[in-house]
Design an enzyme around this catalytic site. Structure first.
Site, PDB file in Angstrom:
ATOM      1  N   LYS A  55     128.900 149.258  30.061  1.00 45.19           N
ATOM      2  CA  LYS A  55     128.523 147.858  30.290  1.00 45.19           C
ATOM      3  C   LYS A  55     128.024 147.162  29.043  1.00 45.19           C
ATOM      4  O   LYS A  55     128.132 145.945  28.916  1.00 45.19           O
ATOM      5  CB  LYS A  55     127.503 147.762  31.427  1.00 45.19           C
ATOM      6  CG  LYS A  55     128.146 148.128  32.751  1.00 45.19           C
ATOM      7  CD  LYS A  55     127.294 147.770  33.941  1.00 45.19           C
ATOM      8  CE  LYS A  55     128.101 148.065  35.201  1.00 45.19           C
ATOM      9  NZ  LYS A  55     127.344 148.007  36.414  1.00 45.19           N
ATOM     10  N   LYS A  97     138.113 152.654  38.158  1.00 40.78           N
ATOM     11  CA  LYS A  97     137.404 152.563  39.439  1.00 40.78           C
ATOM     12  C   LYS A  97     137.622 151.182  40.057  1.00 40.78           C
ATOM     13  O   LYS A  97     137.658 150.191  39.321  1.00 40.78           O
ATOM     14  CB  LYS A  97     135.905 152.759  39.128  1.00 40.78           C
ATOM     15  CG  LYS A  97     134.999 152.770  40.305  1.00 40.78           C
ATOM     16  CD  LYS A  97     133.541 152.783  39.865  1.00 40.78           C
ATOM     17  CE  LYS A  97     133.059 151.392  39.508  1.00 40.78           C
ATOM     18  NZ  LYS A  97     131.602 151.262  39.382  1.00 40.78           N
ATOM     19  N   LYS A 106     134.301 145.178  41.862  1.00 41.11           N
ATOM     20  CA  LYS A 106     134.291 143.750  42.173  1.00 41.11           C
ATOM     21  C   LYS A 106     134.330 142.891  40.916  1.00 41.11           C
ATOM     22  O   LYS A 106     134.606 141.707  40.981  1.00 41.11           O
ATOM     23  CB  LYS A 106     133.065 143.418  43.016  1.00 41.11           C
ATOM     24  CG  LYS A 106     131.745 143.915  42.434  1.00 41.11           C
ATOM     25  CD  LYS A 106     130.676 144.085  43.522  1.00 41.11           C
ATOM     26  CE  LYS A 106     129.483 144.864  42.965  1.00 41.11           C
ATOM     27  NZ  LYS A 106     128.690 145.529  43.973  1.00 41.11           N
TER      28      LYS A 106
HETATM   29  P1  TYM Z   1     126.629 149.510  43.365  1.00 44.13           P
HETATM   30  O1  TYM Z   1     126.076 148.303  44.026  1.00 44.13           O
HETATM   31  O2  TYM Z   1     127.448 149.317  42.143  1.00 44.13           O
HETATM   32  O3  TYM Z   1     127.511 150.319  44.401  1.00 44.13           O
HETATM   33  C1  TYM Z   1     127.022 150.656  45.672  1.00 44.13           C
HETATM   34  C2  TYM Z   1     127.583 151.996  46.083  1.00 44.13           C
HETATM   35  O4  TYM Z   1     129.017 151.951  46.131  1.00 44.13           O
HETATM   36  C3  TYM Z   1     129.561 153.015  45.368  1.00 44.13           C
HETATM   37  N1  TYM Z   1     130.824 152.562  44.769  1.00 44.13           N
HETATM   38  C4  TYM Z   1     131.980 153.206  44.913  1.00 44.13           C
HETATM   39  N2  TYM Z   1     132.312 154.339  45.569  1.00 44.13           N
HETATM   40  C5  TYM Z   1     133.608 154.744  45.513  1.00 44.13           C
HETATM   41  N3  TYM Z   1     134.571 154.067  44.848  1.00 44.13           N
HETATM   42  C6  TYM Z   1     134.286 152.917  44.173  1.00 44.13           C
HETATM   43  N4  TYM Z   1     135.244 152.267  43.536  1.00 44.13           N
HETATM   44  C7  TYM Z   1     132.940 152.451  44.186  1.00 44.13           C
HETATM   45  N5  TYM Z   1     132.322 151.368  43.654  1.00 44.13           N
HETATM   46  C8  TYM Z   1     131.024 151.460  44.015  1.00 44.13           C
HETATM   47  C9  TYM Z   1     128.508 153.286  44.300  1.00 44.13           C
HETATM   48  O5  TYM Z   1     128.653 154.590  43.758  1.00 44.13           O
HETATM   49  C10 TYM Z   1     127.233 153.120  45.095  1.00 44.13           C
HETATM   50  O6  TYM Z   1     126.912 154.292  45.801  1.00 44.13           O
HETATM   51  N6  TYM Z   1     122.859 151.512  40.789  1.00 44.13           N
HETATM   52  C11 TYM Z   1     123.391 151.318  42.135  1.00 44.13           C
HETATM   53  C12 TYM Z   1     122.395 150.626  43.056  1.00 44.13           C
HETATM   54  C13 TYM Z   1     121.093 151.322  43.150  1.00 44.13           C
HETATM   55  C14 TYM Z   1     120.847 152.512  43.857  1.00 44.13           C
HETATM   56  C15 TYM Z   1     119.457 152.787  43.677  1.00 44.13           C
HETATM   57  C16 TYM Z   1     121.666 153.364  44.602  1.00 44.13           C
HETATM   58  C17 TYM Z   1     119.917 150.895  42.596  1.00 44.13           C
HETATM   59  N7  TYM Z   1     118.943 151.784  42.919  1.00 44.13           N
HETATM   60  C18 TYM Z   1     118.883 153.918  44.234  1.00 44.13           C
HETATM   61  C19 TYM Z   1     121.071 154.506  45.152  1.00 44.13           C
HETATM   62  C20 TYM Z   1     119.700 154.759  44.973  1.00 44.13           C
HETATM   63  C21 TYM Z   1     124.629 150.464  42.046  1.00 44.13           C
HETATM   64  O7  TYM Z   1     124.769 149.695  41.143  1.00 44.13           O
HETATM   65  O8  TYM Z   1     125.473 150.572  43.090  1.00 44.13           O
END
Ligand code: TYM
Length: 334
Positions: free
Chosen positions: A118, A201, A204
């Site tokens: 990023k 991957k 969005k």
């Molecule tokens: P975020 O919002 O990017 O994504 C949310 C969840 O979706 C999963 N994910 C995917 N899984 C499979 N294929 C994909 N293409 C794909 N894109 C996204 C992500 O792995 C995630 O599980 N840092 C985290 C948010 C967060 C969090 C936390 C999560 C902040 N604090 C504590 C767990 C525990 C994030 O940006 O997820």
């Protein structure tokens, strides 16, 4: 909610309100969350403070935060069985973040692949410290609730590993304080790939042709699957190494139809890509229309939505403040 006792597992996870939810978020993470509610202490949250690492339009950030709570409800997270909270409304997250920031090194944070991806090619002058420290706030989120398991997609595993290191380091100095969490990922679908290019991957933030949003209409969903890239031969066979594009579509099919990979392969053994992609598009569109109806039901009543958030925040604050006070007392903060 099941009354908590120490023998019960705590499951904790969340979704960042930075854009539309995709079917990657759904298959990789959200879809699996309701199943833990019956026999675990389940806590799901919207990490809206994490969204600040990219400039946000304030009105849009508020809207998206509420949207995500409605999506959690739509996929089956039940506010009477789970705790649903919004990160910025439980200040213990920010407070523990600062403490934990002193239990992690610049070297460790520099090795986070998401930070490297990023921050891109910008120099240190152009990089926000928030993006660098992002995984520490995530560690605070997880550790406040004595989390055993963090159900996430593959891209978050490294952050959970760092959380384990931070927790272990703290425990080694101050004695048993944090539960050491582990990331759990689904066997298939932990990394749903772009429909236009399976090397990346599904995200969005990429080109709209690469992803399907949870809120997308049937016509557009079907069209996107029709256009999805495939591999050179015409066999519907699961082989992520040599057939990454079709394997990705098979995983999406399996995730939406709730069947295993072999079932999809045998169903389409004698069929071509065209028919498979058409039926996959219809399958996803049908399921999304059910989820969308649920989403609308919850999203259209903002008063009820806020009441659910307030109720979850209150329960979460109790747990989080107790852990924060334990930490503060151990390290000598008044
Ligand atoms: P975020 O919002 O990017 O994504 C949310 C969840 O979706 C999963 N994910 C995917 N899984 C499979 N294929 C994909 N293409 C794909 N894109 C996204 C992500 O792995 C995630 O599980 N840092 C985290 C948010 C967060 C969090 C936390 C999560 C902040 N604090 C504590 C767990 C525990 C994030 O940006 O997820």
């Amino acid at each position: 909610m099941v009354l908590y006792n120490k023998t019960m597992k705590t499951i904790f996870s969340g979704l960042k309100p930075t854009g539309e939810m995709t079917i990657g978020n759904y298959i990789g993470a959200m879809k699996h969350w309701p199943s833990s509610q019956a026999d675990s202490r389940s806590i799901f949250f919207v990490p809206n403070s994490h969204a600040l690492t990219v400039r946000q339009d304030p009105a849009q950030l508020k809207t998206r935060t509420l949207d995500l709570v409605a999506w959690l409800l739509a996929v089956g997270v039940d506010p009477d069985e789970s705790i649903i909270l919004v990160q910025s409304m439980v200040p213990a997250h920010a407070e523990l973040f600062w403490i934990l920031d002193n239990f992690v090194t610049i070297g460790e944070l520099s090795r986070m692949t998401q930070f490297k991806d990023k921050s891109g090619k910008s120099s240190a002058e152009g990089q926000l410290a928030g993006l660098f420290n992002y995984p520490v706030l995530m560690a605070a989120d997880i550790l406040l609730y004595s989390t055993d398991e963090v159900p996430v997609g593959e891209d978050q595993i490294q952050h959970v590993e760092l959380t384990r290191d931070i927790a272990t380091r703290f425990n080694n100095i101050y004695g048993e304080t944090f539960v050491i969490p582990k990331a759990t990922t689904p066997q298939h679908g932990s990394r749903v790939r772009g429909l236009d290019d399976p090397r990346y991957k599904m995200s969005k933030s990429d080109h709209p042709d690469s992803y399907v949003a949870l809120g997308e209409d049937a016509e557009s969903v079907i069209k996107k699957f029709k256009r999805a890239v495939t591999d050179s031969d015409d066999k519907i066979r699961y082989d992520p190494k040599s057939k990454p594009a079709i394997s990705n579509l098979i995983e999406i099919y399996a995730g939406f139809a709730e069947v295993d990979i072999a079932t999809v392969e045998s169903k389409y053994q004698q069929k071509g890509y065209g028919e498979f992609k058409q039926e996959l598009g219809e399958l996803v569109a049908d399921k999304l229309s059910v989820l969308q109806a649920q989403f609308e039901k919850y999203r259209s009543n903002e008063t009820a939505l806020m009441a659910i958030i307030e109720q979850g925040n209150a329960k979460a604050s109790q747990i989080a403040n107790e852990k924060l006070n334990e930490v503060k007392s151990k390290i000598g903060l008044l």
